[in-house]
Design an enzyme around this catalytic site. Sequence first.
Site, PDB file in Angstrom:
ATOM      1  N   GLY A  82       0.826  -1.216   0.000  1.00 18.06           N
ATOM      2  CA  GLY A  82       0.000   0.000   0.000  1.00 18.06           C
ATOM      3  C   GLY A  82       0.847   1.247   0.000  1.00 18.06           C
ATOM      4  O   GLY A  82       0.579   2.220   0.721  1.00 18.06           O
ATOM      5  N   VAL A 110      -2.947  -7.452  -2.426  1.00 24.14           N
ATOM      6  CA  VAL A 110      -2.678  -8.377  -1.318  1.00 24.14           C
ATOM      7  C   VAL A 110      -3.841  -9.330  -1.056  1.00 24.14           C
ATOM      8  O   VAL A 110      -3.692 -10.308  -0.325  1.00 24.14           O
ATOM      9  CB  VAL A 110      -2.299  -7.640  -0.005  1.00 24.14           C
ATOM     10  CG1 VAL A 110      -1.003  -6.872  -0.152  1.00 24.14           C
ATOM     11  CG2 VAL A 110      -3.428  -6.747   0.486  1.00 24.14           C
ATOM     12  N   TYR A 158     -14.522  -2.827  10.361  1.00 23.34           N
ATOM     13  CA  TYR A 158     -13.167  -2.248  10.256  1.00 23.34           C
ATOM     14  C   TYR A 158     -12.435  -2.431  11.588  1.00 23.34           C
ATOM     15  O   TYR A 158     -11.273  -2.868  11.615  1.00 23.34           O
ATOM     16  CB  TYR A 158     -13.232  -0.768   9.868  1.00 23.34           C
ATOM     17  CG  TYR A 158     -11.854  -0.125   9.840  1.00 23.34           C
ATOM     18  CD1 TYR A 158     -10.935  -0.472   8.850  1.00 23.34           C
ATOM     19  CD2 TYR A 158     -11.461   0.771  10.834  1.00 23.34           C
ATOM     20  CE1 TYR A 158      -9.657   0.082   8.843  1.00 23.34           C
ATOM     21  CE2 TYR A 158     -10.188   1.334  10.821  1.00 23.34           C
ATOM     22  CZ  TYR A 158      -9.291   0.982   9.832  1.00 23.34           C
ATOM     23  OH  TYR A 158      -8.023   1.521   9.820  1.00 23.34           O
ATOM     24  N   PRO A 169      -2.116   3.805  14.770  1.00 22.67           N
ATOM     25  CA  PRO A 169      -2.393   5.238  14.639  1.00 22.67           C
ATOM     26  C   PRO A 169      -3.847   5.563  14.961  1.00 22.67           C
ATOM     27  O   PRO A 169      -4.749   4.744  14.755  1.00 22.67           O
ATOM     28  CB  PRO A 169      -2.119   5.527  13.151  1.00 22.67           C
ATOM     29  CG  PRO A 169      -1.482   4.294  12.590  1.00 22.67           C
ATOM     30  CD  PRO A 169      -1.935   3.160  13.461  1.00 22.67           C
ATOM     31  N   PHE A 208      -7.542   7.864   3.212  1.00 22.35           N
ATOM     32  CA  PHE A 208      -8.345   6.887   3.967  1.00 22.35           C
ATOM     33  C   PHE A 208      -9.841   7.224   4.003  1.00 22.35           C
ATOM     34  O   PHE A 208     -10.689   6.377   3.684  1.00 22.35           O
ATOM     35  CB  PHE A 208      -7.776   6.809   5.392  1.00 22.35           C
ATOM     36  CG  PHE A 208      -8.486   5.864   6.317  1.00 22.35           C
ATOM     37  CD1 PHE A 208      -8.174   4.512   6.324  1.00 22.35           C
ATOM     38  CD2 PHE A 208      -9.456   6.318   7.194  1.00 22.35           C
ATOM     39  CE1 PHE A 208      -8.819   3.635   7.188  1.00 22.35           C
ATOM     40  CE2 PHE A 208     -10.114   5.459   8.054  1.00 22.35           C
ATOM     41  CZ  PHE A 208      -9.790   4.113   8.053  1.00 22.35           C
TER      42      PHE A 208
HETATM   43  P1  NDP Z   1      -4.681   5.477   1.903  1.00 21.81           P
HETATM   44  O1  NDP Z   1      -6.032   5.223   1.304  1.00 21.81           O
HETATM   45  O2  NDP Z   1      -4.052   6.797   1.678  1.00 21.81           O
HETATM   46  O3  NDP Z   1      -3.671   4.335   1.461  1.00 21.81           O
HETATM   47  C1  NDP Z   1      -4.065   2.980   1.402  1.00 21.81           C
HETATM   48  C2  NDP Z   1      -3.039   2.218   0.588  1.00 21.81           C
HETATM   49  O4  NDP Z   1      -3.417   0.832   0.565  1.00 21.81           O
HETATM   50  C3  NDP Z   1      -2.984   2.692  -0.841  1.00 21.81           C
HETATM   51  O5  NDP Z   1      -1.627   2.719  -1.253  1.00 21.81           O
HETATM   52  C4  NDP Z   1      -3.734   1.612  -1.627  1.00 21.81           C
HETATM   53  O6  NDP Z   1      -3.183   1.526  -2.922  1.00 21.81           O
HETATM   54  C5  NDP Z   1      -3.395   0.373  -0.781  1.00 21.81           C
HETATM   55  N1  NDP Z   1      -4.331  -0.729  -0.961  1.00 21.81           N
HETATM   56  C6  NDP Z   1      -5.661  -0.758  -0.749  1.00 21.81           C
HETATM   57  N2  NDP Z   1      -6.159  -1.972  -1.049  1.00 21.81           N
HETATM   58  C7  NDP Z   1      -5.110  -2.729  -1.461  1.00 21.81           C
HETATM   59  C8  NDP Z   1      -4.968  -4.065  -1.906  1.00 21.81           C
HETATM   60  N3  NDP Z   1      -6.033  -4.893  -2.003  1.00 21.81           N
HETATM   61  N4  NDP Z   1      -3.747  -4.518  -2.251  1.00 21.81           N
HETATM   62  C9  NDP Z   1      -2.679  -3.704  -2.171  1.00 21.81           C
HETATM   63  N5  NDP Z   1      -2.733  -2.427  -1.774  1.00 21.81           N
HETATM   64  C10 NDP Z   1      -3.947  -1.948  -1.419  1.00 21.81           C
HETATM   65  O7  NDP Z   1      -4.887   5.225   3.465  1.00 21.81           O
HETATM   66  P2  NDP Z   1      -3.847   5.210   4.689  1.00 21.81           P
HETATM   67  O8  NDP Z   1      -2.498   5.525   4.232  1.00 21.81           O
HETATM   68  O9  NDP Z   1      -4.440   6.041   5.761  1.00 21.81           O
HETATM   69  O10 NDP Z   1      -3.971   3.697   5.135  1.00 21.81           O
HETATM   70  C11 NDP Z   1      -2.858   2.831   5.277  1.00 21.81           C
HETATM   71  C12 NDP Z   1      -3.094   1.905   6.441  1.00 21.81           C
HETATM   72  O11 NDP Z   1      -3.179   2.660   7.645  1.00 21.81           O
HETATM   73  C13 NDP Z   1      -4.385   1.085   6.360  1.00 21.81           C
HETATM   74  O12 NDP Z   1      -4.109  -0.227   6.800  1.00 21.81           O
HETATM   75  C14 NDP Z   1      -5.295   1.797   7.354  1.00 21.81           C
HETATM   76  O13 NDP Z   1      -6.254   0.935   7.885  1.00 21.81           O
HETATM   77  C15 NDP Z   1      -4.286   2.225   8.399  1.00 21.81           C
HETATM   78  N6  NDP Z   1      -4.693   3.292   9.290  1.00 21.81           N
HETATM   79  C16 NDP Z   1      -5.088   4.503   8.774  1.00 21.81           C
HETATM   80  C17 NDP Z   1      -5.476   5.513   9.646  1.00 21.81           C
HETATM   81  C18 NDP Z   1      -5.972   6.832   9.151  1.00 21.81           C
HETATM   82  O14 NDP Z   1      -6.600   7.557   9.947  1.00 21.81           O
HETATM   83  N7  NDP Z   1      -5.720   7.226   7.914  1.00 21.81           N
HETATM   84  C19 NDP Z   1      -5.406   5.321  11.105  1.00 21.81           C
HETATM   85  C20 NDP Z   1      -5.004   4.010  11.507  1.00 21.81           C
HETATM   86  C21 NDP Z   1      -4.634   3.055  10.630  1.00 21.81           C
HETATM   87  P3  NDP Z   1      -3.938   1.139  -4.267  1.00 21.81           P
HETATM   88  O15 NDP Z   1      -5.294   1.762  -4.200  1.00 21.81           O
HETATM   89  O16 NDP Z   1      -3.022   1.694  -5.297  1.00 21.81           O
HETATM   90  O17 NDP Z   1      -3.963  -0.361  -4.257  1.00 21.81           O
HETATM   91  C1  8X3 Z   2      -8.286   4.620  11.154  1.00 21.58           C
HETATM   92  C2  8X3 Z   2      -8.589   5.401  12.377  1.00 21.58           C
HETATM   93  O1  8X3 Z   2     -10.493   6.182  13.823  1.00 21.58           O
HETATM   94  O2  8X3 Z   2     -10.524   6.853  11.491  1.00 21.58           O
HETATM   95  O3  8X3 Z   2      -7.836   3.369  11.513  1.00 21.58           O
HETATM   96  O4  8X3 Z   2     -11.002   4.573  12.124  1.00 21.58           O
HETATM   97  S1  8X3 Z   2     -10.238   5.759  12.453  1.00 21.58           S
END
Ligand code: NDP
Ligand code: 8X3
Length: 257
Positions: free
Chosen positions: A13, A65, A157, A187, A194
Amino acid sequence: MDRIKGKTVLVTGASSGIGKACAEAFAEKGARVIITSRTLTALKAVAEELSGKYAAEILPVELDVRSREAVQQTVANLPAEWKAIDILVNNAGLALGLEKLHEGNIDDWETMIDTNVKGLLYMSRAVVPGMVDRGYGQVINIGSTAGIQAYANGGVYCATKSAVHVLSDALRIDTVDKPIRVTNIQPGMVETNFSVVRFKGDTERASGFYKGIKPLSGADIADTVIYAASVPEHVQITELTVTPINQATGTVIYKES
Ligand code: NDP
Ligand code: 8X3
């Protein structure tokens, strides 16, 4: 002492948000980085940017993935000089929708479970045996405050991130007699793509979610990932929870009106 320079890191990702920020932080520290996601064009742009900025070796690889076969084949067929992965960052993940459990969209549930849980398992199953054979490795999972405590309308989620917590503990237990470190970074609110993904392209609703609070950035989370990867090799950061200053827990959040 520079503990990251020359290491081979695989980030899932990495086309956006936290994953992209991690790829950049590792590149800046002199690591060689395999960046993966479903979107090769975006990955190539990230690779070009990072190799230009840091003269870093970056390998962009398209990988969904959710596909067990694709994960196995991609890891098995990496070029010889990229096969010895030292650090795996299981970051790929998403939330879809905000609905009561009994009214939820089952397709969305499947996508979240397939990506956040099964994808992380497939990656770990494909990469960790090599780490065990080579006698070195670290798995850094991106969990969430959502994995500590459920919140309204986000049950599935939250359950996937709770699974990330338990699976991180499980892998740490199962490799306790091996030189493998397992870290779960949890985080709170991070402004990335996201919420745009969660609200299915509704950018106004997504940006409204962060109104009245200064959220974390992807770079803030990358800092913690780098910290966990930089401590001396006998030190294991098992878990690290990081929130904006006005977020106390997954659900206790102060927003200025
Ligand atoms: P983004 O949407 O900015 O990034 C998500 C990434 O995951 C992208 O690069 C996307 O790429 C990739 N992705 C999604 N589905 C797939 C797949 N099936 N196979 C491979 N790659 C995939 O979100 P974030 O950076 O915020 O999220 C990253 C991680 O952090 C996640 O696991 C999220 O749950 C976690 N997280 C996020 C928080 C937030 O508040 N933003 C807080 C806590 C955790 P592409 O679409 O090109 O495949
Ligand atoms: C992402 C954090 O609180 O937006 O994992 O679900 S929250």
